[in-house]
Design an enzyme around this catalytic site. Structure first.
Site, PDB file in Angstrom:
ATOM      1  N   GLU A  80       0.843  -1.193   0.000  1.00 19.76           N
ATOM      2  CA  GLU A  80       0.000   0.000   0.000  1.00 19.76           C
ATOM      3  C   GLU A  80       0.880   1.245   0.000  1.00 19.76           C
ATOM      4  O   GLU A  80       0.434   2.335   0.326  1.00 19.76           O
ATOM      5  CB  GLU A  80      -0.985  -0.013   1.160  1.00 19.76           C
ATOM      6  CG  GLU A  80      -0.373  -0.138   2.529  1.00 19.76           C
ATOM      7  CD  GLU A  80      -1.421  -0.021   3.629  1.00 19.76           C
ATOM      8  OE1 GLU A  80      -2.104   1.005   3.662  1.00 19.76           O
ATOM      9  OE2 GLU A  80      -1.520  -0.947   4.445  1.00 19.76           O
ATOM     10  N   CYS A 112      -3.585  -3.389   4.523  1.00 22.32           N
ATOM     11  CA  CYS A 112      -2.672  -4.430   5.021  1.00 22.32           C
ATOM     12  C   CYS A 112      -3.100  -5.841   4.649  1.00 22.32           C
ATOM     13  O   CYS A 112      -2.405  -6.808   4.964  1.00 22.32           O
ATOM     14  CB  CYS A 112      -2.557  -4.346   6.539  1.00 22.32           C
ATOM     15  SG  CYS A 112      -1.958  -2.763   7.091  1.00 22.32           S
ATOM     16  N   HIS A 234      -2.611  -9.656  12.212  1.00 19.89           N
ATOM     17  CA  HIS A 234      -2.052  -8.436  11.621  1.00 19.89           C
ATOM     18  C   HIS A 234      -1.574  -7.563  12.782  1.00 19.89           C
ATOM     19  O   HIS A 234      -2.285  -7.413  13.782  1.00 19.89           O
ATOM     20  CB  HIS A 234      -3.103  -7.694  10.782  1.00 19.89           C
ATOM     21  CG  HIS A 234      -2.683  -6.289  10.494  1.00 19.89           C
ATOM     22  ND1 HIS A 234      -1.468  -6.000   9.904  1.00 19.89           N
ATOM     23  CD2 HIS A 234      -3.266  -5.084  10.762  1.00 19.89           C
ATOM     24  CE1 HIS A 234      -1.338  -4.682   9.814  1.00 19.89           C
ATOM     25  NE2 HIS A 234      -2.416  -4.108  10.329  1.00 19.89           N
TER      26      HIS A 234
HETATM   27  P1  HMG Z   1      -3.548   7.105  21.436  1.00 19.01           P
HETATM   28  O1  HMG Z   1      -5.000   7.389  21.319  1.00 19.01           O
HETATM   29  O2  HMG Z   1      -2.636   8.255  21.487  1.00 19.01           O
HETATM   30  O3  HMG Z   1      -3.234   6.173  22.647  1.00 19.01           O
HETATM   31  O4  HMG Z   1      -3.083   6.169  20.237  1.00 19.01           O
HETATM   32  P2  HMG Z   1      -4.143   5.821  23.931  1.00 19.01           P
HETATM   33  O5  HMG Z   1      -4.352   7.028  24.739  1.00 19.01           O
HETATM   34  O6  HMG Z   1      -5.351   5.017  23.510  1.00 19.01           O
HETATM   35  O7  HMG Z   1      -3.104   4.875  24.662  1.00 19.01           O
HETATM   36  C1  HMG Z   1      -2.777   3.639  24.107  1.00 19.01           C
HETATM   37  C2  HMG Z   1      -2.725   2.626  25.259  1.00 19.01           C
HETATM   38  O8  HMG Z   1      -1.629   2.990  26.104  1.00 19.01           O
HETATM   39  C3  HMG Z   1      -3.979   2.626  26.148  1.00 19.01           C
HETATM   40  O9  HMG Z   1      -4.193   1.288  26.557  1.00 19.01           O
HETATM   41  C4  HMG Z   1      -3.552   3.467  27.338  1.00 19.01           C
HETATM   42  O10 HMG Z   1      -4.258   3.160  28.518  1.00 19.01           O
HETATM   43  C5  HMG Z   1      -2.087   3.077  27.448  1.00 19.01           C
HETATM   44  P3  HMG Z   1      -5.618   0.580  26.282  1.00 19.01           P
HETATM   45  O11 HMG Z   1      -6.639   1.428  26.899  1.00 19.01           O
HETATM   46  O12 HMG Z   1      -5.746   0.598  24.760  1.00 19.01           O
HETATM   47  O13 HMG Z   1      -5.455  -0.779  26.842  1.00 19.01           O
HETATM   48  N1  HMG Z   1      -1.258   4.072  28.131  1.00 19.01           N
HETATM   49  C6  HMG Z   1      -0.287   3.754  29.007  1.00 19.01           C
HETATM   50  N2  HMG Z   1       0.150   2.563  29.457  1.00 19.01           N
HETATM   51  C7  HMG Z   1       1.187   2.578  30.359  1.00 19.01           C
HETATM   52  N3  HMG Z   1       1.760   3.715  30.818  1.00 19.01           N
HETATM   53  C8  HMG Z   1       1.348   4.926  30.382  1.00 19.01           C
HETATM   54  C9  HMG Z   1       0.287   4.982  29.427  1.00 19.01           C
HETATM   55  N4  HMG Z   1      -0.373   5.984  28.792  1.00 19.01           N
HETATM   56  C10 HMG Z   1      -1.299   5.410  27.994  1.00 19.01           C
HETATM   57  N5  HMG Z   1       1.920   6.040  30.836  1.00 19.01           N
HETATM   58  C11 HMG Z   1      -3.948   4.650  18.570  1.00 19.01           C
HETATM   59  C12 HMG Z   1      -3.568   4.851  20.024  1.00 19.01           C
HETATM   60  C13 HMG Z   1      -4.234   3.200  18.265  1.00 19.01           C
HETATM   61  C14 HMG Z   1      -5.219   5.490  18.298  1.00 19.01           C
HETATM   62  C15 HMG Z   1      -2.790   5.193  17.689  1.00 19.01           C
HETATM   63  O14 HMG Z   1      -1.630   4.454  17.931  1.00 19.01           O
HETATM   64  C16 HMG Z   1      -3.088   5.176  16.210  1.00 19.01           C
HETATM   65  O15 HMG Z   1      -3.826   6.000  15.680  1.00 19.01           O
HETATM   66  N6  HMG Z   1      -2.467   4.220  15.470  1.00 19.01           N
HETATM   67  C17 HMG Z   1      -2.652   4.085  14.029  1.00 19.01           C
HETATM   68  C18 HMG Z   1      -3.897   3.291  13.701  1.00 19.01           C
HETATM   69  C19 HMG Z   1      -3.779   1.836  14.095  1.00 19.01           C
HETATM   70  O16 HMG Z   1      -2.697   1.302  14.245  1.00 19.01           O
HETATM   71  N7  HMG Z   1      -4.935   1.155  14.223  1.00 19.01           N
HETATM   72  C20 HMG Z   1      -4.950  -0.272  14.533  1.00 19.01           C
HETATM   73  C21 HMG Z   1      -6.150  -0.997  13.951  1.00 19.01           C
HETATM   74  S1  HMG Z   1      -6.343  -0.664  12.203  1.00 19.01           S
HETATM   75  C22 HMG Z   1      -5.088  -1.609  11.446  1.00 19.01           C
HETATM   76  O17 HMG Z   1      -4.497  -2.435  12.063  1.00 19.01           O
HETATM   77  C23 HMG Z   1      -4.797  -1.322   9.999  1.00 19.01           C
HETATM   78  C24 HMG Z   1      -3.521  -0.560   9.731  1.00 19.01           C
HETATM   79  O18 HMG Z   1      -2.386  -1.414   9.872  1.00 19.01           O
HETATM   80  C25 HMG Z   1      -3.558   0.037   8.328  1.00 19.01           C
HETATM   81  C26 HMG Z   1      -3.864  -0.866   7.142  1.00 19.01           C
HETATM   82  O19 HMG Z   1      -4.646  -1.773   7.159  1.00 19.01           O
HETATM   83  O20 HMG Z   1      -3.300  -0.554   6.089  1.00 19.01           O
HETATM   84  C27 HMG Z   1      -3.330   0.605  10.683  1.00 19.01           C
END
Ligand code: HMG
Length: 389
Positions: A80, A112, A234
């Protein structure tokens, strides 16, 4: 009919990485958010002269050390991070690897997911003509906006697989479960270098697709959840797979304790924690990680696979590890590659992130930077010139 599946598998990632502690420091964020919260430690960054073509060719090169590349009948290239709207990136790889002029080449896209489509299509081609060998390569660079929630989930990598009858690594079962839904969780319009993502929504859709694809798989296959000993997901980041596997285990009322459930996936996560998201390649780099790092011999074990591509298309499928598989792995090569990478300072990361990308036909010699076997040497008149080192 003979079995069909993965006969050899090798991956490649670039020689630079940014430690997520460095990123956290620059962002004034707690590093535990990355190390624990999303379960990632390092993210791969492509060198100046590295792109999906050079990574793909470097991933595939070890497969042809002991055998002739001329017998490959088809090269399916999943990505991609396309470099051209028209020409398939695999055509450059065809030359770099010295594939036969009678080998067909095509590029596949669906976020992906497309590497899984490529593997399934390759299996179908081989089932029809069992003397054929199909080369499947998945190669991607995950790039998000700076200071966005996705930034810490960047990465890069490529994986190459030979698909054959009577494979030496893993047989792939023909029954699959699919799920498709038109959603906007993550996408990259043609005019953008970085993806647009609705991060939280994407994680929800990932889990919903897992359940739906699994339900379809259960109807299509005679296998029960308990017939599957290990799982590869994935891997946008390793915590996503942990959440997904807990979810699937709960849906299926797994008899295992938490530690047992974790043990079914932990081997598959190791390389991803060090490389980051490699989009199409991530599921199969996860498989390589499981095969190369499992404490147990996996011969005869059945593995469940969940492939997810935003937008979205998902697939659940299964395969069985072949007796003696461990003789055909490239574990030492992969370990040496990961160990020899260089850590980037934050400023060096920004420099690579902003590396020039000529768009108006201007000539550009590209800094020699990669430790891989192939490099992008220059771009001029809108043409990319790749060379073998
Ligand atoms: P965010 O919103 O900044 O993070 O980004 P958050 O606030 O949700 O924190 C993440 C986790 O860390 C949470 O845990 C927090 O509690 C924890 P959870 O509630 O999820 O269990 N946390 C801590 N833990 C320990 N100590 C601390 C601390 N602070 C927070 N101090 C988000 C998260 C996934 C939104 C971001 O990484 C993102 O936008 N990523 C890109 C999109 C993505 O990867 N999506 C995954 C599913 S889609 C997919 O897999 C397809 C893809 O590969 C693309 C394709 O298909 O081509 C992306």
């Amino acid at each position: 009919m003979s079995s069909v599946g993965i006969d050899q598998i090798s991956f490649y990632t670039s020689n630079y990485y940014l430690d997520l502690r460095t990123l956290a420091r620059a962002q004034n964020t707690d590093p535990e958010k990355y190390y624990v919260g999303i379960g990632q430690e390092k993210m791969g960054m492509p060198a100046h002269d590295e792109d999906i073509v050079t990574m793909a060719a470097s991933a595939a090169a070890p497969l042809f050390k002991s055998e002739d590349s001329k017998h490959i009948s088809t090269l399916l290239f999943a990505t991609e991070t396309g470099i051209d709207q028209s020409k398939a990136a695999g055509v450059y790889v065809h030359r770099l690897l010295g594939l036969h002029e009678n080998c067909r080449v095509v590029e596949l896209k669906q976020a992906c997911y497309s590497a899984t489509a490529a593997v399934q299509m390759a299996c179908a081609l081989v089932a029809r003509q069992p003397e054929q060998t199909v080369l499947v390569i998945a190669s991607d660079i995950a790039k998000y906006d700076l200071d966005s929630p996705g930034e810490a989930t960047q990465g890069c990598g490529a994986v190459a697989m030979l698909i054959r009858a009577n494979p030496r690594i893993i047989t792939i079962d023909p029954q699959v479960g699919n799920y498709t839904e038109d959603v906007m969780d993550f996408w990259r319009p043609n005019y953008r270098k970085t993806a647009i993502v609705d991060g939280k929504y994407s994680t929800k859709i990932y889990l919903k697709s897992l359940k739906r694809a699994w339900e379809h798989f259960r109807d299509a296959s005679s296998l029960a959840f308990t017939d599957l000993s290990f799982f590869c997901y994935h891997l946008p980041f390793s915590r996503m797979a942990q959440k997904a596997h807990r979810h699937l285990s709960k849906v299926n009322k797994s008899p295992l304790e938490v530690e047992g459930i974790e043990a079914q996936i932990e081997g598959s996560l190791l390389y991803n924690k060090l490389i980051g998201n490699s989009y199409t390649a991530s599921l199969f780099i996860g498989l390589t990680s499981l095969l190369e790092n499992s404490k147990n011999n996996l011969s005869g074990q059945r593995i469940g696979f969940f492939s997810y591509g935003s937008g979205c298309v998902a697939e659940f499928f299964s395969g069985t590890v072949v007796d003696g598989y461990e003789k055909w792995l490239f574990k030492e090569l992969h370990m040496a590659m990961l160990d020899s990478r260089s850590e980037l300072a934050y400023e060096q990361y920004l420099e690579l992130y902003h590396a020039p990308d000529p768009r108006n036909g201007e000539s550009m010699e590209i800094t020699a930077d990669t430790k891989g076997k192939f490099r992008l040497a220059n771009i001029s008149d809108h043409k990319r010139e790749y060379i073998a080192l």
